[in-house]
Design a protein around this motif. Structure first.
Motif, PDB file in Angstrom:
ATOM      1  N   PHE A 103      11.828   9.324 -15.937  1.00 10.33           N
ATOM      2  CA  PHE A 103      11.547  10.043 -17.801  1.00 10.33           C
ATOM      3  C   PHE A 103      10.490   8.994 -18.499  1.00 10.33           C
ATOM      4  O   PHE A 103      10.425   8.031 -18.952  1.00 10.33           O
ATOM      5  N   SER A 104       9.334   9.804 -19.562  1.00 15.95           N
ATOM      6  CA  SER A 104       9.027   9.253 -20.040  1.00 15.95           C
ATOM      7  C   SER A 104       9.551   8.392 -21.650  1.00 15.95           C
ATOM      8  O   SER A 104      10.825   8.897 -21.723  1.00 15.95           O
ATOM      9  N   ASP A 105       8.515   8.102 -22.265  1.00 18.90           N
ATOM     10  CA  ASP A 105       8.961   7.994 -23.965  1.00 18.90           C
ATOM     11  C   ASP A 105       9.704   8.582 -24.283  1.00 18.90           C
ATOM     12  O   ASP A 105       9.090   9.899 -24.430  1.00 18.90           O
ATOM     13  N   PRO A 106      10.500   9.167 -25.355  1.00 17.17           N
ATOM     14  CA  PRO A 106      11.044   9.715 -25.855  1.00 17.17           C
ATOM     15  C   PRO A 106       9.769  10.431 -27.517  1.00 17.17           C
ATOM     16  O   PRO A 106       9.041   9.372 -28.348  1.00 17.17           O
ATOM     17  N   THR A 154      20.086  12.260 -29.280  1.00 18.03           N
ATOM     18  CA  THR A 154      19.746  12.835 -28.384  1.00 18.03           C
ATOM     19  C   THR A 154      18.042  12.526 -28.784  1.00 18.03           C
ATOM     20  O   THR A 154      17.902  12.184 -29.509  1.00 18.03           O
ATOM     21  N   THR A 155      17.592  13.028 -27.579  1.00 20.88           N
ATOM     22  CA  THR A 155      15.606  12.552 -26.940  1.00 20.88           C
ATOM     23  C   THR A 155      15.767  13.778 -26.056  1.00 20.88           C
ATOM     24  O   THR A 155      16.055  14.341 -25.751  1.00 20.88           O
ATOM     25  N   GLN A 156      14.259  13.766 -26.877  1.00 22.41           N
ATOM     26  CA  GLN A 156      13.404  14.622 -25.710  1.00 22.41           C
ATOM     27  C   GLN A 156      12.561  13.807 -24.758  1.00 22.41           C
ATOM     28  O   GLN A 156      11.599  13.114 -25.462  1.00 22.41           O
ATOM     29  N   ASN A 157      12.240  14.118 -23.598  1.00 23.14           N
ATOM     30  CA  ASN A 157      10.907  13.290 -22.695  1.00 23.14           C
ATOM     31  C   ASN A 157      10.195  14.340 -21.314  1.00 23.14           C
ATOM     32  O   ASN A 157      10.986  15.642 -21.720  1.00 23.14           O
ATOM     33  N   VAL A 158       9.567  14.118 -21.325  1.00 27.50           N
ATOM     34  CA  VAL A 158       8.954  14.486 -20.384  1.00 27.50           C
ATOM     35  C   VAL A 158       9.370  13.978 -19.031  1.00 27.50           C
ATOM     36  O   VAL A 158      10.229  12.467 -18.579  1.00 27.50           O
ATOM     37  N   VAL A 159      10.286  14.843 -18.234  1.00 23.59           N
ATOM     38  CA  VAL A 159      10.720  14.310 -17.018  1.00 23.59           C
ATOM     39  C   VAL A 159       9.468  14.162 -15.711  1.00 23.59           C
ATOM     40  O   VAL A 159       9.213  15.699 -15.422  1.00 23.59           O
ATOM     41  N   ASP A 218       5.265   6.995 -10.585  1.00 20.18           N
ATOM     42  CA  ASP A 218       5.411   5.359 -11.425  1.00 20.18           C
ATOM     43  C   ASP A 218       3.815   6.582 -12.053  1.00 20.18           C
ATOM     44  O   ASP A 218       3.466   5.150 -13.501  1.00 20.18           O
ATOM     45  N   LEU A 219       3.179   6.467 -11.643  1.00 16.54           N
ATOM     46  CA  LEU A 219       1.242   6.129 -12.179  1.00 16.54           C
ATOM     47  C   LEU A 219       1.499   7.254 -13.110  1.00 16.54           C
ATOM     48  O   LEU A 219       1.169   7.613 -14.464  1.00 16.54           O
ATOM     49  N   LEU A 220       1.827   7.997 -13.169  1.00 18.15           N
ATOM     50  CA  LEU A 220       2.084   9.605 -13.890  1.00 18.15           C
ATOM     51  C   LEU A 220       2.456   9.450 -14.842  1.00 18.15           C
ATOM     52  O   LEU A 220       2.209   9.924 -16.311  1.00 18.15           O
ATOM     53  N   LYS A 221       4.128   8.948 -14.697  1.00 23.83           N
ATOM     54  CA  LYS A 221       5.089   8.104 -15.680  1.00 23.83           C
ATOM     55  C   LYS A 221       4.641   6.848 -16.871  1.00 23.83           C
ATOM     56  O   LYS A 221       4.074   7.332 -17.865  1.00 23.83           O
ATOM     57  N   GLU A 222       3.558   6.438 -15.771  1.00 22.63           N
ATOM     58  CA  GLU A 222       2.600   5.388 -17.516  1.00 22.63           C
ATOM     59  C   GLU A 222       1.524   5.890 -17.889  1.00 22.63           C
ATOM     60  O   GLU A 222       1.451   5.800 -19.279  1.00 22.63           O
ATOM     61  N   LYS A 223       0.593   6.803 -17.475  1.00 23.62           N
ATOM     62  CA  LYS A 223      -0.181   7.895 -17.943  1.00 23.62           C
ATOM     63  C   LYS A 223       0.107   8.778 -19.085  1.00 23.62           C
ATOM     64  O   LYS A 223      -0.222   8.366 -20.095  1.00 23.62           O
ATOM     65  N   ILE A 224       1.079   9.228 -19.442  1.00 25.78           N
ATOM     66  CA  ILE A 224       1.887   9.767 -19.793  1.00 25.78           C
ATOM     67  C   ILE A 224       2.633   8.687 -21.583  1.00 25.78           C
ATOM     68  O   ILE A 224       2.330   9.460 -22.466  1.00 25.78           O
ATOM     69  N   ASN A 225       3.324   8.330 -20.585  1.00 25.30           N
ATOM     70  CA  ASN A 225       3.048   7.086 -22.037  1.00 25.30           C
ATOM     71  C   ASN A 225       2.356   6.492 -22.891  1.00 25.30           C
ATOM     72  O   ASN A 225       3.031   6.380 -23.874  1.00 25.30           O
ATOM     73  N   GLN A 254       0.926  -0.906   0.062  1.00 20.34           N
ATOM     74  CA  GLN A 254      -0.417   0.642  -0.130  1.00 20.34           C
ATOM     75  C   GLN A 254       0.966   1.421  -0.113  1.00 20.34           C
ATOM     76  O   GLN A 254       0.400   2.403  -0.893  1.00 20.34           O
ATOM     77  N   ASN A 255       1.777   1.422   1.227  1.00 18.44           N
ATOM     78  CA  ASN A 255       2.909   2.338   0.983  1.00 18.44           C
ATOM     79  C   ASN A 255       3.327   2.189  -0.177  1.00 18.44           C
ATOM     80  O   ASN A 255       3.675   3.499  -1.420  1.00 18.44           O
ATOM     81  N   SER A 256       3.642   1.489  -1.046  1.00 19.46           N
ATOM     82  CA  SER A 256       4.346   1.476  -2.723  1.00 19.46           C
ATOM     83  C   SER A 256       3.808   1.818  -3.612  1.00 19.46           C
ATOM     84  O   SER A 256       3.846   3.068  -4.212  1.00 19.46           O
ATOM     85  N   ASP A 257       2.207   1.561  -3.534  1.00 22.13           N
ATOM     86  CA  ASP A 257       1.297   2.259  -4.608  1.00 22.13           C
ATOM     87  C   ASP A 257       0.931   3.347  -4.415  1.00 22.13           C
ATOM     88  O   ASP A 257       1.081   4.498  -5.281  1.00 22.13           O
ATOM     89  N   GLU A 258       0.992   3.808  -2.551  1.00 22.13           N
ATOM     90  CA  GLU A 258       0.261   5.216  -2.228  1.00 22.13           C
ATOM     91  C   GLU A 258       1.742   6.391  -3.090  1.00 22.13           C
ATOM     92  O   GLU A 258       1.223   7.258  -4.085  1.00 22.13           O
ATOM     93  N   LYS A 259       3.454   5.579  -3.062  1.00 21.25           N
ATOM     94  CA  LYS A 259       4.161   6.641  -3.247  1.00 21.25           C
ATOM     95  C   LYS A 259       4.017   6.656  -5.102  1.00 21.25           C
ATOM     96  O   LYS A 259       5.255   7.913  -5.304  1.00 21.25           O
ATOM     97  N   GLY A 260       3.900   5.303  -5.041  1.00 19.84           N
ATOM     98  CA  GLY A 260       3.971   6.228  -7.086  1.00 19.84           C
ATOM     99  C   GLY A 260       3.050   6.662  -7.587  1.00 19.84           C
ATOM    100  O   GLY A 260       3.269   7.205  -8.192  1.00 19.84           O
TER     101      GLY A 260
END
Length: 284
Positions: free
Chosen positions: A122-125, A226-231, A237-244, A27-33
């Motif tokens: 970092f998100s996907d490029p 080079t690449t450009q990504n969302v940082v 984790d969840l924000l990165k997943e949604k952005i990807n 639960q703590n890990s999920d909340e953190k992510g």
């Protein structure tokens, strides 16, 4: 019999306790992510750090107070598809990651570097490119290889990979604040600096905007892909997943290609360039 019952009861307590501890840890890990995404949803907006001075990725068109550019429009579309507003904070590159770390902004847009990977996610490029150098037209022949940067003056921001490349090959870096492209270009033209190392697509468009300057992109030296990504925060984790997920959709439905064509003269920066690009060891 009572001893057996007590032993069984004790074992069950241990098992339940272990399950409870594991559940609590998960639960703590999920909340953190998911914490950063939950915070953004609650606030109803995504706060983005951007320079606002870099044509054609983040800039104000002449006579307009509305921010635009490839990076800007990509992040606007991401926010739209995530059903949240977007707010931009104008920041110099050197302040971008520090502002992300302090929580002043939720995300930034930057290239992937190994040192930063340890601190941020970092998100996907959404942009692929490589590095080139702008020099004076009558000095192209002076730069046969990257080693010819030795003793030259290179214009750049203090902490960019481009300045790191210049230093690696012996150039003295003249650092600037959050200035517009023309300041860099004019300083090469008038001799205050000798070279600018930067992104190929950005340099190409910058030169088109100032045709009277006696400078050019070196035709042969193409280096450091080079690449450009969302940082974002390392634990977002969840924000990165949604952005990807959104970026994948934008790539699939042609939105990234369309935005790229609009800001990069019809070129598709959302795909890896088909070029023979020199790799540079020791630059993260």
């Amino acid at each position: 019999m009572r001893l057996k019952r007590f032993t069984l009861f004790f074992v069950l307590l241990l098992v339940l306790g272990a399950c409870g501890e594991t559940s609590s840890q998960n639960q703590n890990s999920d909340e953190k992510g998911s914490g950063k995404w939950a915070e953004i949803k609650e606030n109803g907006e995504l706060v983005v750090g951007t320079p606002g001075t870099l044509y054609p990725t983040s800039y104000y068109p002449e006579g307009s107070d509305e921010l635009t550019g490839y990076d800007v429009e990509v992040i606007k579309e991401i926010a739209k598809r995530l059903d949240i507003d977007v707010k931009f904070e104008i920041l110099g590159f050197d302040a971008m990651l520090a502002s992300l770390k302090s929580g002043r902004i939720d995300v930034a847009q930057a290239g992937l570097r190994e040192a930063s990977k340890k601190k941020f996610a970092f998100s996907d490029p959404y942009k692929y490119s490589y590095s080139t150098m702008i020099v004076r037209k009558d000095e192209v022949a002076d730069f046969k290889a990257l080693a010819d940067l030795d003793g030259k003056k290179a214009g750049g921001a203090a902490t960019t990979v481009y300045s790191d490349i210049a230093r690696k090959f012996g150039a003295e870096v003249k650092t600037y604040g959050n200035v517009t492209n023309d300041v860099y270009l004019k300083d090469v033209d008038n001799g205050r600096t000798d070279v600018i190392i930067n992104d190929y697509y950005l340099q190409s468009l910058a030169l088109e905007a100032f045709p009277d300057l006696d400078i050019t992109i070196h035709p042969d030296l193409k280096f450091y892909p080079t690449t450009q990504n969302v940082v974002m925060d390392k634990d977002a984790d969840l924000l990165k997943e949604k952005i990807n997920e959104v970026l994948a959709g934008m790539r699939e439905d042609g939105t990234l290609t369309e935005l790229s064509g609009k800001f990069f003269g019809g070129k598709d920066v959302s795909k890896k360039p088909d070029e023979d690009i020199i790799e540079i060891e020791g630059i993260e």
